[in-house]
Motif scaffolding. Structure first.
Motif, PDB file in Angstrom:
ATOM      1  N   ASP A  45     -23.008 -35.534 -25.060  1.00 55.01           N
ATOM      2  CA  ASP A  45     -22.032 -35.300 -23.998  1.00 55.01           C
ATOM      3  C   ASP A  45     -22.241 -33.915 -23.408  1.00 55.01           C
ATOM      4  O   ASP A  45     -22.390 -32.938 -24.148  1.00 55.01           O
ATOM      5  CB  ASP A  45     -20.607 -35.431 -24.530  1.00 55.01           C
ATOM      6  N   PRO A  46     -22.243 -33.821 -22.081  1.00 55.30           N
ATOM      7  CA  PRO A  46     -22.426 -32.498 -21.459  1.00 55.30           C
ATOM      8  C   PRO A  46     -21.208 -31.604 -21.693  1.00 55.30           C
ATOM      9  O   PRO A  46     -20.073 -32.078 -21.720  1.00 55.30           O
ATOM     10  CB  PRO A  46     -22.604 -32.815 -19.977  1.00 55.30           C
ATOM     11  N   PRO A  48     -18.641 -28.413 -20.608  1.00 54.38           N
ATOM     12  CA  PRO A  48     -18.072 -28.040 -19.304  1.00 54.38           C
ATOM     13  C   PRO A  48     -19.051 -27.214 -18.462  1.00 54.38           C
ATOM     14  O   PRO A  48     -19.137 -27.410 -17.256  1.00 54.38           O
ATOM     15  CB  PRO A  48     -16.826 -27.238 -19.682  1.00 54.38           C
ATOM     16  N   ASP A  50     -22.324 -27.423 -18.589  1.00 59.07           N
ATOM     17  CA  ASP A  50     -23.340 -28.371 -18.107  1.00 59.07           C
ATOM     18  C   ASP A  50     -22.825 -29.145 -16.898  1.00 59.07           C
ATOM     19  O   ASP A  50     -23.554 -29.366 -15.931  1.00 59.07           O
ATOM     20  CB  ASP A  50     -23.725 -29.375 -19.199  1.00 59.07           C
ATOM     21  N   ARG A  51     -21.566 -29.568 -16.959  1.00 61.65           N
ATOM     22  CA  ARG A  51     -20.983 -30.319 -15.835  1.00 61.65           C
ATOM     23  C   ARG A  51     -20.906 -29.450 -14.578  1.00 61.65           C
ATOM     24  O   ARG A  51     -21.157 -29.926 -13.469  1.00 61.65           O
ATOM     25  CB  ARG A  51     -19.603 -30.851 -16.206  1.00 61.65           C
ATOM     26  N   TRP A  54     -24.302 -29.178 -13.076  1.00 65.09           N
ATOM     27  CA  TRP A  54     -24.618 -30.450 -12.413  1.00 65.09           C
ATOM     28  C   TRP A  54     -23.995 -30.496 -11.019  1.00 65.09           C
ATOM     29  O   TRP A  54     -24.655 -30.837 -10.035  1.00 65.09           O
ATOM     30  CB  TRP A  54     -24.124 -31.605 -13.275  1.00 65.09           C
ATOM     31  N   LEU A  55     -22.711 -30.147 -10.941  1.00 69.61           N
ATOM     32  CA  LEU A  55     -22.021 -30.153  -9.648  1.00 69.61           C
ATOM     33  C   LEU A  55     -22.634 -29.149  -8.681  1.00 69.61           C
ATOM     34  O   LEU A  55     -22.774 -29.440  -7.485  1.00 69.61           O
ATOM     35  CB  LEU A  55     -20.531 -29.861  -9.842  1.00 69.61           C
ATOM     36  N   ARG A  78     -31.034 -34.280 -16.079  1.00 72.36           N
ATOM     37  CA  ARG A  78     -30.686 -33.367 -17.161  1.00 72.36           C
ATOM     38  C   ARG A  78     -31.723 -33.466 -18.264  1.00 72.36           C
ATOM     39  O   ARG A  78     -32.157 -34.559 -18.627  1.00 72.36           O
ATOM     40  CB  ARG A  78     -29.306 -33.730 -17.715  1.00 72.36           C
TER      41      ARG A  78
END
Length: 124
Positions: A45-46, A48, A50-51, A54-55, A78
């Protein structure tokens, strides 16, 4: 001319220069696939952070695609940059990988950076 070009980008201006250099290789039916790879272990699971990366990568690629116009697709992946670039090449049926010799962390004087060098050695 090439139909499907993969353009790996790391957010640096140096990496973006390749976009100008590939213009003569395009025809009206060409598609430029802009891809950014964000770090992170595949299969977990990524975080926060990582998220957020990504955004930010999606936003960056969307901005570039809007500037470039038609014939552009974007994608964020990723994991390890080289593995993901080569994976995208197979997944998308890419004819040409167009990447700069150095990206954001390139060493001055080196013929190419580690990612570019590894992609060159592994691509066939």
């Amino acid at each position: 001319m090439f139909k499907r070009l993969l353009v790996p980008l790391d957010g640096s201006q140096h990496a973006e220069r390749v976009l100008q250099r590939i213009a003569p290789l395009l025809d009206p039916d060409s598609t430029r696939h802009l891809v950014t790879v964000v770090p992170g272990a595949v299969g977990r699971d990524p975080s926060p952070a990582d998220r957020l990366r990504w955004l930010e990568a999606e936003s960056y690629l969307s901005f570039l695609a809007a500037e470039l116009g038609d014939g552009v697709r974007t994608g964020v992946r990723r994991g390890d940059a080289v593995d993901q670039i080569l994976g995208a090449t197979g997944d998308l049926g890419i004819d040409l990988i167009a990447l700069s010799s150095h990206g954001e962390t390139g060493r001055p004087g080196a013929p190419c950076g580690s990612v570019a060098g590894r992609v060159i050695l592994a691509a066939n």
